[in-house]
Design an enzyme around this catalytic site. Structure first.
Site, short mmCIF file in Angstrom:
data_model
loop_
_atom_site.label_atom_id
_atom_site.label_comp_id
_atom_site.label_asym_id
_atom_site.label_seq_id
_atom_site.Cartn_x
_atom_site.Cartn_y
_atom_site.Cartn_z
N GLU A 170 -5.32 59.59 63.29
CA GLU A 170 -5.22 59.91 61.87
C GLU A 170 -5.44 58.70 60.97
OE1 GLU A 170 -1.67 62.09 61.01
OE2 GLU A 170 -2.28 63.79 62.22
N GLU A 379 -3.07 67.48 68.13
CA GLU A 379 -1.72 67.78 67.62
C GLU A 379 -1.74 69.11 66.89
OE1 GLU A 379 0.22 64.81 65.13
OE2 GLU A 379 -0.54 63.22 66.43
C1 BG6 Z 1 0.91 63.58 62.38
C2 BG6 Z 1 1.20 62.32 63.13
O1 BG6 Z 1 0.55 63.21 61.10
O2 BG6 Z 1 1.90 64.52 62.16
C3 BG6 Z 1 2.53 62.35 63.86
O3 BG6 Z 1 0.16 61.95 63.98
C4 BG6 Z 1 3.56 63.02 63.00
O4 BG6 Z 1 2.86 61.04 64.22
C5 BG6 Z 1 3.14 64.47 62.82
O5 BG6 Z 1 4.87 62.93 63.44
C6 BG6 Z 1 4.11 65.31 62.03
O6 BG6 Z 1 4.35 64.75 60.79
P1 BG6 Z 1 5.81 64.59 60.25
O7 BG6 Z 1 5.67 63.86 58.95
O8 BG6 Z 1 6.36 65.95 60.08
O9 BG6 Z 1 6.55 63.80 61.29
#
Ligand code: BG6
Length: 479
Positions: A170, A379
């Site tokens: 990201e 993800e």
């Molecule tokens: C992504 C990242 O942006 O989303 C993760 O790669 C992150 O590291 C995940 O934890 C979820 O985002 P958040 O802000 O809810 O933890």
């Protein structure tokens, strides 16, 4: 509708889960590890939710065997994790810390022992603080050399066992939070620097991919992009244009570079007129053309809806909801180009993230049509409050519903013709959310860790754990 009949998932589909070093490992100063930008940033009062840090996180560094055993019990096919650069080179370069290498060797071997495919992320945001202090980290071209040196070391050490690699996680998020919103390290607001930092990151990404071919010739590598497909708020052409502006500036700006080694022309011209386009050097585009990925990694959580935004007094950057109190996020935009607005067709989480499985199908199809690359969903998941009920049971049916509907959308996209080879749910165990503490939970496995006080960090399988086990066992047949 495009597809006529639903296709099955490919037989070697990588049913996975993901994490990142800073969010799970803890042991922030153990066994020779150096200080990262995050180790430093979380110590600045007011930067994270209730001052949470990754000092202990969920202590994966000491409990990785237990965690991998749980993965094996689930039947996980792939596990995506990141390496902490500061465990390998405590100062960013120079002397190698063999204890750091040893930790990841053990983790990789443990995964392989259970037939779990390791997917290694080179960079998930924890930059060596020494490099930030010496030359501003990503602000200088010197980062290209140091990032390459670090990555090549990992290729040499782990390339015999790790086939799948993610280069940068990201880039759009760590650079915008770090250099536009001041919410991630180094906590700056400087638009011109933001684009310059991105140009360096693009060069570093390309260089590392180029080197990868020499050291891991049979491996696969690609970046992970946080893709939130842009929707128009209405059929009013001014909103359609706003959504197109957002797609070009927020998404194609990065993905075109990864896939084709060039910036989208209209966005480039706009930034040039604004005086914020990055400075280029001779040979940059040659390198950018040479470092093409094998796949596009996609981190998908939600779509975003846009409408027009006046140039005079238009909406600028708005605040995110980092408290879990529904309805506290603000709209944000760029005056003259676009602003975000709520989508009345979608439900939202307690952190105001849209729940939009069809958006995933749309995202996958847009990438397929524009770039024609294989895709790894690196993800996707749901951050919510979880409650441990009597008898140690966690009824996270909302998470099951979220993941189920997204897997459905994936299957539809595959049936439409998208080449999707893996799906990493964020996350395997609960972990630290950078700005939201421990209360925003994503895992299949609950970890008894909280913002305040000392906790025993015990692992408890949530209902979603058993559900995903069945999904994997049936290769997506039983949702
Ligand atoms: C992504 C990242 O942006 O989303 C993760 O790669 C992150 O590291 C995940 O934890 C979820 O985002 P958040 O802000 O809810 O933890």
């Amino acid at each position: 509708m495009f597809h006529q009949t639903l296709q099955c998932f490919p037989k070697d589909f990588l049913w996975g889960a993901a994490s990142a070093a800073y969010q799970v490992e803890g042991a922030w100063d153990k066994d020779g590890k150096g200080m990262s930008n995050w180790d430093q940033f979380v110590r600045i009062p007011g930067k994270t939710y209730k001052g949470t840090t990754g000092d202990i996180a969920v202590d994966h560094y000491h409990r990785f065997q237990e965690d991998v055993e749980l993965m094996a019990e689930m039947g996980l096919k792939a596990y995506r994790f990141s390496v902490a650069w500061t465990r390998i080179f405590p100062e960013g370069r120079g002397e190698i810390n063999e204890k750091g290498i040893n930790f990841y060797n053990q983790l990789i071997n443990e995964l392989i022992k259970y037939g779990i495919e390791p997917i290694l992320t080179l960079y998930h945001w924890d930059l060596p603080q020494a490099l930030q202090e010496e030359y501003g980290g990503w602000e200088s071209r010197r980062i290209i050399e140091d990032f390459t040196n670090y990555s090549v070391e990992l290729f040499k050490r782990f390339g015999d066992r790790v086939k799948y690699w993610v280069s940068l996680n990201e880039q759009n998020i760590f650079t915008s939070h770090g250099y536009l919103h001041a919410t991630h390290p180094p906590g700056m607001k400087d638009e011109k620097l933001f684009y310059q930092v991105n140009h360096h990151a693009n060069l570093a990404n390309a260089r590392v991919i180029k080197e990868f071919r020499k050291y891991v010739p049979n491996g696969k590598i690609g970046p992970s992009f946080a893709y939130s497909p842009a929707y128009a708020a209405s059929s009013n052409p001014v909103d359609i244009l706003a959504a197109e502006n957002a797609e070009e500036l927020n998404n194609f700006w990065w993905m075109d570079m990864y896939a084709w080694g060039k910036y989208p022309k209209m966005a480039w011209d706009y930034l040039e007129r604004k005086g914020v386009a990055p400075l280029l050097e001779e040979g940059d585009f040659e390198l950018l053309q040479e470092g093409k990925p094998d796949f596009m990694g996609v981190n998908y959580y939600q779509s975003t809806t846009f409408e027009s935004n006046p140039l005079e007094d238009g909406v600028g950057a708005g605040k995110m909801n980092t408290t879990g109190k529904k309805g506290t996020s603000q709209d944000s935009g760029i005056p003259g180009l676009f602003k975000t607005t709520a989508n009345p067709n979608l439900k939202r989480t307690n952190w105001d993230w849209n729940i939009d499985p069809q958006g995933l199908r749309i995202a996958l199809r847009r990438i397929k049509s524009r770039y024609d690359l294989p895709i790894l969903i690196s993800e996707n998941g749901l951050g919510e409050y979880d409650q441990v009920e009597q008898g140690g049971v966690i009824h996270d049916d909302y998470r099951i519903e979220y993941i189920r509907s997204h897997i459905n959308a994936m299957q539809e996209a595959i049936s439409d013709g998208v080449d999707l080879f893996g799906y990493c749910v964020w996350s395997f165990t609960d972990l630290l959310s950078w700005l939201n503490g421990f209360q925003k939970r994503y895992g299949f496995v609950y970890v008894n860790q909280h913002e305040e006080g000392n906790h025993d960090l015990r692992r408890i399988k949530k209902n979603s754990f058993y559900w995903y086990k069945d999904v994997i066992e049936s290769n997506g047949g039983k949702l």
